[in-house]
Scaffold this active site. Structure first.
Site, PDB file in Angstrom:
ATOM      1  N   HIS A 187      -7.414   6.785  -5.290  1.00 12.62           N
ATOM      2  CA  HIS A 187      -6.573   6.895  -4.093  1.00 12.62           C
ATOM      3  C   HIS A 187      -7.205   6.192  -2.898  1.00 12.62           C
ATOM      4  O   HIS A 187      -6.534   5.429  -2.189  1.00 12.62           O
ATOM      5  CB  HIS A 187      -6.336   8.372  -3.776  1.00 12.62           C
ATOM      6  CG  HIS A 187      -5.448   8.594  -2.597  1.00 12.62           C
ATOM      7  ND1 HIS A 187      -4.070   8.620  -2.685  1.00 12.62           N
ATOM      8  CD2 HIS A 187      -5.736   8.796  -1.281  1.00 12.62           C
ATOM      9  CE1 HIS A 187      -3.551   8.833  -1.494  1.00 12.62           C
ATOM     10  NE2 HIS A 187      -4.538   8.946  -0.620  1.00 12.62           N
ATOM     11  N   HIS A 202      -7.843   2.712   1.290  1.00 15.79           N
ATOM     12  CA  HIS A 202      -8.659   2.725   2.500  1.00 15.79           C
ATOM     13  C   HIS A 202      -9.970   1.954   2.338  1.00 15.79           C
ATOM     14  O   HIS A 202     -10.955   2.278   3.010  1.00 15.79           O
ATOM     15  CB  HIS A 202      -8.946   4.163   2.912  1.00 15.79           C
ATOM     16  CG  HIS A 202      -7.714   4.967   3.212  1.00 15.79           C
ATOM     17  ND1 HIS A 202      -6.910   4.708   4.290  1.00 15.79           N
ATOM     18  CD2 HIS A 202      -7.128   5.990   2.537  1.00 15.79           C
ATOM     19  CE1 HIS A 202      -5.898   5.554   4.295  1.00 15.79           C
ATOM     20  NE2 HIS A 202      -6.003   6.342   3.229  1.00 15.79           N
ATOM     21  N   LYS A 245       2.804   0.019   3.706  1.00 22.01           N
ATOM     22  CA  LYS A 245       1.828   0.962   4.257  1.00 22.01           C
ATOM     23  C   LYS A 245       1.976   0.866   5.767  1.00 22.01           C
ATOM     24  O   LYS A 245       1.506  -0.074   6.409  1.00 22.01           O
ATOM     25  CB  LYS A 245       0.402   0.599   3.833  1.00 22.01           C
ATOM     26  CG  LYS A 245      -0.673   1.546   4.355  1.00 22.01           C
ATOM     27  CD  LYS A 245      -0.655   2.886   3.641  1.00 22.01           C
ATOM     28  CE  LYS A 245      -1.848   3.750   4.059  1.00 22.01           C
ATOM     29  NZ  LYS A 245      -1.881   5.043   3.344  1.00 22.01           N
TER      30      LYS A 245
END
Length: 311
Positions: A187, A202, A245
């Site tokens: 993730h 990220h 995003k």
């Protein structure tokens, strides 16, 4: 405005600095814990920052930020940036380092669509072990390990490493139990597509690799941190293929071991809430979330997400 993963079901607030075990009723319950103070977080984050000799140096990364948007504009997904975000990355200097090369080896191991099972092959398991060996061979992770052992959070360095692997690489389901399709590492460091949108993602290294391969279209940015050197905090908007995003944030120029160590520190010390740290004399905030729908070991929680936030 907190930027990054707005995690859905499976994530809920829990008190910071705890470990969990299953109660007789099968629910997680807090055990006695060692408190990590706010001051210790500030001091240790600076120590991790100072120990990060693998981070990008001045000139190693050149960004073209182009257009800054407001929070209201970010959700529209409009492309304000005709040029690429990454104008230059010193791949030969950075990506030859063991932790960077180890991370790159992991990035092609994941199925980005939630609902599709992750199948860990023997080669992929070796790549995980090689990455962890490289990470635990750095000053950054040695600093965090020493701190955790001194605080009595783990009985040995091996115990900490085993727990870190479980909390980050252990598989769970983001699809309501339909498939073991996710992990904290996937993730955060790779990213996923869930309900038609980008979730997580990220890592600046992953963003660079996606843009280089033509899969990422950079749209705009909404925050650029005050750091004159790396790492810096960047909040940005992009599309991965056609998936948006609208609010995402990364530490740009940090090493993989720094990201993993800082996020692990905050996950252990302040899970599910803001973790106030200091990087090069500048205040920063990290948000972590724990996964609440399944557990590992004696009721321990997987990482659901971790990312820097902006004002």
């Amino acid at each position: 405005m907190a930027l990054g993963c707005h995690c859905g079901h499976g994530v809920s607030p829990w008190p910071g600095g705890v470990t969990w075990a299953l109660s007789p009723a099968g629910q997680p319950q807090a055990q006695l814990r060692t408190t990590i103070s706010d001051q210790e977080l500030l001091e240790l984050s600076e120590q991790l920052y100072a120990a990060d000799g693998n981070r990008a140096a001045h000139g190693d990364i050149v960004l073209d930020l182009q257009h800054r948007v407001t929070s209201a504009e970010a959700s529209a997904g409009k492309d304000y940036a005709p040029q690429r975000l990454f104008q230059h990355v010193a791949e030969a200097r950075l990506f030859s380092k063991p932790t960077f090369s180890g991370l790159l080896a992991l990035l092609d191991n994941y199925e980005r669509m939630t609902g599709r099972s992750e199948a860990l092959t023997a080669q992929e398991e070796r790549e995980e072990e090689q990455f962890l060996a490289a990470v635990f061979g750095t000053r950054v992770m040695a600093t965090l390990t020493s701190f955790f052992l001194a605080k009595g959070l783990y009985p040995s360095a091996d115990a900490f490493r085993a727990d870190l692997k479980d909390m980050w690489f252990g598989l769970y389901s983001r699809s309501g139990g339909a498939a073991l399709d996710s992990s904290g590492f996937e993730h955060v460091f790779h990213g996923e597509i869930k309900k038609g949108k980008v979730s997580g993602c990220h890592s600046w290294v992953q963003l660079y690799e996606l843009e280089k391969s033509g899969q990422l279209n950079y749209l705009s940015y909404s925050y650029d941190g005050p750091w004159p050197s790396f790492p810096d905090v960047l909040a940005l908007q992009f599309r991965w293929s056609s998936y948006l995003k609208s609010v995402g944030s990364v530490l740009v120029g940090s090493s993989p071991e720094f990201d993993l160590a800082l996020y692990t520190l905050c996950f252990k010390a302040r899970p599910d809430r803001l973790c106030h740290v200091s990087l090069g004399g500048e205040a920063a905030r990290i948000q972590t979330y724990s996964w609440t729908n399944s557990f590992y070991g004696d009721g321990q929680r997987f990482v659901a997400s971790a990312y820097p936030v902006s004002p």
